[in-house]
Enzyme design. Structure first.
Site, short mmCIF file in Angstrom:
data_model
loop_
_atom_site.label_atom_id
_atom_site.label_comp_id
_atom_site.label_asym_id
_atom_site.label_seq_id
_atom_site.Cartn_x
_atom_site.Cartn_y
_atom_site.Cartn_z
N ASP B 205 0.97 -1.11 0.04
CA ASP B 205 -0.08 -0.04 -0.04
C ASP B 205 0.85 1.04 -0.07
O ASP B 205 1.47 1.65 0.98
CB ASP B 205 -0.91 -0.01 1.24
N HIS B 206 0.98 1.71 -1.03
CA HIS B 206 2.24 2.64 -1.43
C HIS B 206 2.18 4.13 -0.42
O HIS B 206 3.01 4.48 -0.06
CB HIS B 206 2.51 3.28 -2.76
N HIS B 268 -6.08 3.11 1.60
CA HIS B 268 -5.14 4.06 2.31
C HIS B 268 -5.82 4.71 3.43
O HIS B 268 -5.23 4.96 4.45
CB HIS B 268 -4.95 5.25 1.10
#
Lengths: 353, 516
Positions: B205-206, B268
């Protein structure tokens, strides 16, 4: 975007007037656009002979994003009677919509010999309170440094500047008792230390750290101290007892006692190297392993021989930082603390005793 | 012979005394294999990240890159494509020699992801690298493909004996989305974990790779002043916003299937919520941090069908003005079906039902084509219990509000009441602001640089664990289902606005959305 500057200058001025000018310029810039905000990271005091201010300014211009937020340049001119100053508040660019534009302040104070007794009271009002201060005096001036240490948490030195390695190490040792020392000679060895640490990081290799028998460091002829610090780092991390280095032709040689065995140490000048720092190093172990690292295009050229005698060569990518990159790294390091420098320094000093 | 999978256990390894004081810890020799090597993510993010790591000397001492993709091409052609992508998307101008050095041994394997011959060739290439290196090389398989290929590739890696390696670590890096429903996420986890152990799997999950998100933990757990206030006794509500001023651009194909809830909230924004609400971990190891995050997610009740209309809302942007220009509505965007009911705005009100947070609403909202781009977390404190000052002639005393801004101006601001200069005691709110950009010299590295390095080092702290993914889906899945079953009509908001007015319906009496 063009670099924008606001400037104030005063002749025959006082520290209070300079400080007031700094405040006024900041208020003006903020009123002009509230996206102009002053950086508040680090003060840097540079004490320099006036004729070298241009050269030092050029070096500092090249450090990229690692500018101190407030730079105070004390330009010393022995016969000067009057205190003159110039304040510049610069932003790299106009604030974009929703963005910020950082302001950096530069104060150049021209002072004479008779101001040196009051150096502390001249400089103290010019640094931002509550952020760290880094002190740099690239051309010696030890008395001025002693005076300004009271304002500084870190001192920037370049131990390869001293012609005699022993003097450089003594000086760095003395300073490290009073402030955190950032030594550019030490920072030049960082990529080499990282690579040696990586080579011996796989668990089976860690055991071989105790089997190192030979260390050779090749260095720029002016960078003997950088090579000593590298060996000092190995010695301090691996509990070696180092002996005195002795001149042997163009090299310095010595020994260290590592547990049950001796380690041969060799420092070789590499006249072909164009930049300060290390040119290469070779490590050998009693198991027959040999690792040689040299500067090369696009990174470090590695040559390894394993315990069975098989040889391999490859390149470990990495860009050279250049001297301005090393200086920028020195400024950044003023905000960090490397616990391994002082032990390495002491071990290096022991090699000159 | 022992087989290594994940971190070796049960054996005490000697420490490496040479790593003390180093900012960059060593990364073991690794072969990185990118599946989907010619795709957009690889070109825009992964290859530039690898170049920047190479530039800084931060790649492993021995590093090899292999690209796998469907298109037929020679190694040299793929190297040229890598070079072009790096030149175009790298955050710094490439150094020619470093670039040459990085790309010198890059290999490319063409083929479809279900072809066993692809994996046989991959095995040969990796073995050749190892023979040349003379040391075991860790393997990191990066799945940068459409999600439908994840199980196909994982199972093929298993069949080809590439998921295990003697004396070296094998790691699987998976890009989001990790399923589009709870059932899909569970099935994908099941199939992945039938081949790999959880310790080998790194789900990206960047957002977690962003410095700003990591700073939240430093903010909470390195500053003693906040912890005494960080609970239901002092905090009135928490509002998390991820607003975009842009539309969907050329992503209609992906976005129209995903929507705002799946695109941002499920992953996010729930991660941001976890960072706000988690208990201090015992240590900052991957397992401890992720254990605490999972506890937060488990404390959020799964919404029932009756609750969903009360705690969630969605909307779609209509034509409007953005950045001084006329912009089309979602349905007029290229590639979007004219009858699409995909939400471009989603808002939720959730509660974390535990001792610390019971009764405190957490508001989450995200949307495209809103007034501006901002990602922030606003923590509103309870008002003072008694006010001794008259509020006549003032804006009034407002509760303190702590705002952590993640983008565009990373920082923290605290709203305080202050006296207006003058002869009367009139109070108005003022902001005390701290901006990260003013206080640090360093530039934040790209999230992918950090994440690729951590995955190669085997540090999973910034990656999502299987139970975390499922816990996220457990909360969002009923909403997705309800929205699918009742497709419309959706609320509409004008492009460039603050979002749909209907979102106010989620708020408790007295609460309001912060201006975007």
């Amino acid at each position: 975007m063009p670099r924008r500057e606001a400037v104030w200058s005063g002749q025959g001025t006082t520290p209070d007037a300079i400080e007031a000018a700094l405040r006024e310029l900041l208020v003006e810039r903020h009123a002009e656009n509230d996206k102009f905000v002053p950086a508040r990271v680090l003060n840097m005091i540079v004490f320099v002979d006036r004729q070298w201010t241009g050269e030092i300014a050029n070096r500092l211009r090249g450090v990229g994003r690692y500018h101190a937020s407030r730079l105070v340049v004390l330009a010393h001119e022995p016969l000067r009677e009057r205190l003159d100053a110039r304040v510049t508040i610069a932003s790299e660019e106009d604030p974009e919509a929703g963005g910020l534009s950082l302001l950096r302040e530069t104060v150049v104070v021209e002072l004479g010999e008779h101001h040196l007794d009051d150096l502390l009271t001249i400089t103290a009002p010019l640094v931002v309170s509550d952020i760290p201060t880094l002190l740099w005096s690239p051309h010696g001036h030890h008395d001025a440094v002693s005076e300004l240490l009271a304002l500084s948490q870190a001192v920037l030195v370049d131990s390869v500047d001293e012609p005699v390695p022993r003097d450089a190490l003594d000086r760095a040792c003395a300073l490290s008792g009073e402030a955190y020392v950032v030594d550019l000679a030490w920072l030049r060895s960082t990529p080499w230390r990282e690579r040696v640490a990586a080579t011996f990081d796989p668990p089976p290799m860690r055991l071989e750290l105790r089997a190192i028998t030979n260390v050779t460091v090749r260095h720029h002829p002016d960078s003997t101290v950088a090579a000593m610090l590298f060996i000092g780092w190995l010695a301090s991390r691996l509990d070696w007892q180092v002996g005195r280095l002795i001149a042997h032709g163009d090299a310095l040689v010595g020994e260290a006692r590592a547990g049950g065995q001796d380690v041969t140490l060799r420092l070789e000048a590499a006249p072909e190297l164009q930049v300060r720092g290390l040119e290469g190093l070779t490590l050998e172990t009693s198991c027959g392993r040999r690792l040689r690292l040299d500067r090369g295009p696009g990174g470090l050229r590695a040559r390894a021989r394993d315990a069975a005698g098989e040889e391999r060569e490859w390149t470990i990518p990495g860009a050279s930082r250049g001297e301005t990159g090393v200086l920028g790294e020195g400024i950044r390091q003023a905000l960090l603390r490397d616990p391994t420098y002082v032990p390495a320094l002491k071990a290096a000093r022991a090699m000159t005793s | 012979m022992a087989v290594a999978a994940g971190r070796p256990t049960g054996q005490i390894q000697p420490e490496n005394p040479l790593t003390a004081g180093l900012e960059r810890l060593p990364v073991a020799p690794t072969t990185l294999v990118i599946f989907g090597a010619t795709g957009d993510l690889a070109r825009r993010k992964l290859l530039p990240a690898l170049y920047n790591l190479a530039h800084e000397g931060a790649l492993p001492e021995r590093f090899h890159l292999v690209g796998v993709s469907r298109k037929e091409k020679a190694h040299e052609d793929y190297r040229a494509e890598c070079e072009e992508a790096i030149r175009r998307f790298s955050r710094r101008k490439p150094d020619e020699q470093v670039l040459t050095s990085l790309l010198a041994n890059v290999k490319y394997i063409p083929g479809t992801f279900d072809q066993d011959s692809v994996y046989a060739e991959l095995g040969r290439v990796i073995d050749d690298f190892e023979k040349a290196a003379g040391v075991p090389l860790n393997r990191a398989f990066y799945l940068s493909t459409a999600p439908g290929f994840f199980p196909v590739i994982v199972e093929a890696l298993g069949r080809s004996q590439l998921a295990r390696h003697e004396n070296a670590q094998v790691r699987l890096i998976i890009e989001k989305p990790f399923g589009t429903t709870l059932e899909e996420a569970r099935e994908l986890n099941r199939r992945v974990l039938s081949i790999f152990q959880e310790t080998q799997v790194f789900r990206i999950d960047h957002y977690l790779g962003k410095e700003t998100v990591q700073n939240m933990m430093a903010f909470r757990f390195a500053n003693g002043m906040f912890e005494p206030l960080w609970n239901r006794n002092f905090i009135d509500s928490v509002q998390i916003t991820a607003a975009e001023d842009l539309g969907i651009g050329a992503r209609a194909d992906y976005y129209d299937h995903a929507g705002a809830l799946r695109d941002l909230i499920q992953n996010h924004m729930l991660q941001l919520l976890c960072h706000v609400a988690m208990e201090p971990p015992v240590s900052f190891t991957a397992e401890e941090v992720r254990n605490e995050k999972v506890k937060v997610l488990q404390a959020i009740p799964q919404p029932t069908a009756e609750e969903i209309p009360e705690m969630s809302m969605r909307a779609q942007y209509a034509a409007g003005h953005s950045g001084g220009e006329d912009v089309p509505g979602y349905l007029e965007e290229e590639g979007v079906p004219e009858d699409s009911n995909t939400e471009t705005y989603a808002a939720l009100r959730v509660e974390v039902e535990n001792w610390r947070w019971a009764g405190v609403p957490f508001y989450l909202r995200t949307g495209k084509r809103l007034a501006r781009k901002v990602t922030e977390i606003a923590v509103t404190l309870k008002p003072v219990p008694h006010l001794a000052f008259s509020q006549d002639g003032s804006l009034g005393v407002q509760p303190n509000q702590l705002v952590l801004t993640l983008q565009p101006n990373e920082g923290v601001s605290l709203r305080l009441g202050a006296k207006i200069p003058g002869t009367r005691m009139i109070i108005r709110p003022v902001n005390m602001e701290f901006l990260y950009g003013t206080a640090f010299l360093s530039q934040s590295p790209e999230a992918y640089e950090r994440l690729i390095t951590d995955a190669m080092r085997g540090d999973a702290t910034l990656f999502t664990r299987n139970d975390e993914v499922e816990a996220q889906w457990r909360i969002c899945d009923p909403i997705v289902s309800a929205w699918t079953q009742a497709p419309g009509p959706l609320a509409i908001y004008e492009s460039g606005s603050q979002g749909p007015k209907e979102a106010d319906g989620l708020l408790r009496d007295g609460d309001r959305w912060r201006a975007i």
